[in-house]
Design a protein around this motif. Structure first.
Motif, PDB file in Angstrom:
ATOM      1  N   GLU A  40       0.819  -1.208   0.000  1.00 44.04           N
ATOM      2  CA  GLU A  40       0.000   0.000   0.000  1.00 44.04           C
ATOM      3  C   GLU A  40       0.856   1.263   0.000  1.00 44.04           C
ATOM      4  N   TYR A  41       2.103   1.162   0.471  1.00 39.36           N
ATOM      5  CA  TYR A  41       2.978   2.321   0.589  1.00 39.36           C
ATOM      6  C   TYR A  41       4.054   2.376  -0.498  1.00 39.36           C
ATOM      7  N   CYS A  42       4.070   1.405  -1.403  1.00 38.13           N
ATOM      8  CA  CYS A  42       5.096   1.372  -2.444  1.00 38.13           C
ATOM      9  C   CYS A  42       5.016   2.590  -3.372  1.00 38.13           C
ATOM     10  N   ASP A  43       3.823   3.155  -3.574  1.00 36.65           N
ATOM     11  CA  ASP A  43       3.670   4.299  -4.469  1.00 36.65           C
ATOM     12  C   ASP A  43       4.381   5.538  -3.958  1.00 36.65           C
ATOM     13  N   PHE A  44       4.716   5.583  -2.676  1.00 39.49           N
ATOM     14  CA  PHE A  44       5.364   6.757  -2.107  1.00 39.49           C
ATOM     15  C   PHE A  44       6.885   6.657  -2.156  1.00 39.49           C
ATOM     16  N   GLY A  45       7.401   5.538  -2.617  1.00 37.51           N
ATOM     17  CA  GLY A  45       8.847   5.362  -2.693  1.00 37.51           C
ATOM     18  C   GLY A  45       9.381   5.703  -4.068  1.00 37.51           C
ATOM     19  N   THR A  46      10.655   5.467  -4.249  1.00 40.85           N
ATOM     20  CA  THR A  46      11.295   5.792  -5.521  1.00 40.85           C
ATOM     21  C   THR A  46      11.295   4.627  -6.494  1.00 40.85           C
ATOM     22  N   THR A  47      10.911   3.434  -6.041  1.00 38.39           N
ATOM     23  CA  THR A  47      10.949   2.246  -6.897  1.00 38.39           C
ATOM     24  C   THR A  47       9.556   1.717  -7.178  1.00 38.39           C
ATOM     25  N   LYS A  48       8.590   2.599  -7.382  1.00 36.23           N
ATOM     26  CA  LYS A  48       7.207   2.133  -7.492  1.00 36.23           C
ATOM     27  C   LYS A  48       6.962   1.280  -8.732  1.00 36.23           C
ATOM     28  N   ASP A  49       7.666   1.520  -9.840  1.00 32.53           N
ATOM     29  CA  ASP A  49       7.464   0.704 -11.037  1.00 32.53           C
ATOM     30  C   ASP A  49       7.950  -0.729 -10.809  1.00 32.53           C
ATOM     31  N   LYS A  50       9.118  -0.876 -10.176  1.00 29.78           N
ATOM     32  CA  LYS A  50       9.628  -2.212  -9.868  1.00 29.78           C
ATOM     33  C   LYS A  50       8.723  -2.910  -8.858  1.00 29.78           C
ATOM     34  N   CYS A  51       8.213  -2.140  -7.891  1.00 28.47           N
ATOM     35  CA  CYS A  51       7.323  -2.718  -6.882  1.00 28.47           C
ATOM     36  C   CYS A  51       6.034  -3.220  -7.516  1.00 28.47           C
ATOM     37  N   ARG A  52       5.470  -2.447  -8.448  1.00 25.51           N
ATOM     38  CA  ARG A  52       4.242  -2.873  -9.123  1.00 25.51           C
ATOM     39  C   ARG A  52       4.472  -4.136  -9.939  1.00 25.51           C
ATOM     40  N   ALA A  53       5.613  -4.200 -10.630  1.00 24.99           N
ATOM     41  CA  ALA A  53       5.907  -5.392 -11.426  1.00 24.99           C
ATOM     42  C   ALA A  53       6.039  -6.622 -10.525  1.00 24.99           C
ATOM     43  N   TRP A  54       6.708  -6.474  -9.380  1.00 26.27           N
ATOM     44  CA  TRP A  54       6.861  -7.593  -8.457  1.00 26.27           C
ATOM     45  C   TRP A  54       5.508  -8.014  -7.896  1.00 26.27           C
ATOM     46  N   LEU A  55       4.677  -7.038  -7.523  1.00 25.24           N
ATOM     47  CA  LEU A  55       3.373  -7.340  -6.948  1.00 25.24           C
ATOM     48  C   LEU A  55       2.477  -8.020  -7.974  1.00 25.24           C
ATOM     49  N   ALA A  56       2.531  -7.591  -9.227  1.00 23.88           N
ATOM     50  CA  ALA A  56       1.707  -8.201 -10.268  1.00 23.88           C
ATOM     51  C   ALA A  56       2.119  -9.641 -10.530  1.00 23.88           C
ATOM     52  N   SER A  57       3.412  -9.924 -10.436  1.00 25.42           N
ATOM     53  CA  SER A  57       3.859 -11.289 -10.721  1.00 25.42           C
ATOM     54  C   SER A  57       3.707 -12.220  -9.515  1.00 25.42           C
ATOM     55  N   GLU A  58       3.948 -11.731  -8.319  1.00 23.15           N
ATOM     56  CA  GLU A  58       3.939 -12.585  -7.137  1.00 23.15           C
ATOM     57  C   GLU A  58       2.574 -12.672  -6.437  1.00 23.15           C
ATOM     58  N   HIS A  59       1.843 -11.553  -6.403  1.00 19.77           N
ATOM     59  CA  HIS A  59       0.561 -11.511  -5.692  1.00 19.77           C
ATOM     60  C   HIS A  59      -0.480 -10.791  -6.546  1.00 19.77           C
ATOM     61  N   PRO A  60      -1.011 -11.467  -7.583  1.00 18.41           N
ATOM     62  CA  PRO A  60      -1.950 -10.805  -8.490  1.00 18.41           C
ATOM     63  C   PRO A  60      -3.261 -10.391  -7.811  1.00 18.41           C
ATOM     64  N   ASP A  61      -3.677 -11.121  -6.769  1.00 17.22           N
ATOM     65  CA  ASP A  61      -4.912 -10.747  -6.081  1.00 17.22           C
ATOM     66  C   ASP A  61      -4.764  -9.416  -5.342  1.00 17.22           C
ATOM     67  N   VAL A  62      -3.627  -9.207  -4.706  1.00 15.43           N
ATOM     68  CA  VAL A  62      -3.366  -7.939  -4.013  1.00 15.43           C
ATOM     69  C   VAL A  62      -3.187  -6.818  -5.039  1.00 15.43           C
ATOM     70  N   PHE A  63      -2.538  -7.126  -6.156  1.00 18.24           N
ATOM     71  CA  PHE A  63      -2.358  -6.132  -7.216  1.00 18.24           C
ATOM     72  C   PHE A  63      -3.717  -5.675  -7.748  1.00 18.24           C
ATOM     73  N   ALA A  64      -4.628  -6.622  -7.967  1.00  9.78           N
ATOM     74  CA  ALA A  64      -5.958  -6.268  -8.476  1.00  9.78           C
ATOM     75  C   ALA A  64      -6.729  -5.429  -7.461  1.00  9.78           C
ATOM     76  N   ARG A  65      -6.514  -5.676  -6.171  1.00  5.49           N
ATOM     77  CA  ARG A  65      -7.209  -4.895  -5.141  1.00  5.49           C
ATOM     78  C   ARG A  65      -6.649  -3.485  -5.038  1.00  5.49           C
ATOM     79  N   LEU A  66      -5.325  -3.335  -5.146  1.00  8.96           N
ATOM     80  CA  LEU A  66      -4.699  -2.026  -4.999  1.00  8.96           C
ATOM     81  C   LEU A  66      -4.802  -1.175  -6.263  1.00  8.96           C
ATOM     82  N   TYR A  67      -4.733  -1.814  -7.431  1.00  5.48           N
ATOM     83  CA  TYR A  67      -4.754  -1.081  -8.697  1.00  5.48           C
ATOM     84  C   TYR A  67      -5.862  -1.650  -9.574  1.00  5.48           C
ATOM     85  N   PRO A  68      -7.112  -1.310  -9.285  1.00  2.68           N
ATOM     86  CA  PRO A  68      -8.221  -1.920 -10.035  1.00  2.68           C
ATOM     87  C   PRO A  68      -8.283  -1.460 -11.491  1.00  2.68           C
TER      88      PRO A  68
END
Length: 186
Positions: A40-68
């Motif tokens: 939930e706090y990854c968007d406030f850091g400097t690596t948000k693109d890498k964080c989104r890619a990791w979240l989409a690949s490892e936890h797609p359910d959480v990714f869908a909830r955070l970024y609908p």
């Protein structure tokens, strides 16, 4: 005198040294493998693109909830996000057009002390360190090049010399004319 009554000894049951506490809910918190904070706090850091890619690949359910409004690859799902990108693009072009005037500001430091700030000299190919040294020698005061919060650089000269510094700028730098200098008194 007072008689003491004898009382029978009562056996006290032994208690265990550690009594485990009953817990109804133990939270499990997901931490990002890239930046080590909750997603939930990854968007406030400097690596948000890498964080989104990791979240989409490892936890797609959480990714869908955070970024609908985004697909798993990070692209927008529908055309609803496209107009906002089209609107954002012209504003960046406006920001790219930097001010083309030299700004001389008188800023109050204490109650009766002032500093003079000269900004945008670098737009006219002026070496800021040499200009700061020129101002320091000319006015016999301290002068330095400082970074602004926006990432640019400006010259800070001690003292209220805003009128005199304009004359020095105009006489030493031929590219800068009088209509290209703004004086702001605060």
């Amino acid at each position: 005198m007072d008689e003491v009554e004898e009382v029978e000894a009562v056996a006290v049951p032994e208690l265990p040294a550690y009594v485990p506490r009953e817990t109804k809910y133990t939270p499990s918190i997901l931490y990002c493998a890239v930046c080590s904070v909750p997603p939930e706090y990854c968007d406030f850091g400097t690596t948000k693109d890498k964080c989104r890619a990791w979240l989409a690949s490892e936890h797609p359910d959480v990714f869908a909830r955070l970024y609908p409004n985004e697909q798993q690859d990070g692209e927008p799902k529908s055309d609803a996000a496209a107009p906002t990108a089209a609107v954002a693009a012209p504003s960046k072009k406006k920001k790219a057009a930097a001010p083309t005037k030299v700004i001389v500001k008188r800023v109050e430091r204490n109650k009766r002390k002032f500093v003079t700030v000269v900004s945008n000299l670098e737009l006219f190919d002026v070496d800021l360190k040499k200009a700061a040294k020129l101002f320091a020698n000319k006015f016999a005061c301290g002068s330095s090049v400082t970074k602004t919060p926006t990432g640019g650089e400006e010259i800070v000269v001690q003292g209220d010399i805003s009128d005199d510094i304009v004359d020095v700028i105009l006489s030493n730098y031929k590219k800068i004319t009088e209509d290209l200098v703004d004086v702001v008194l605060k």
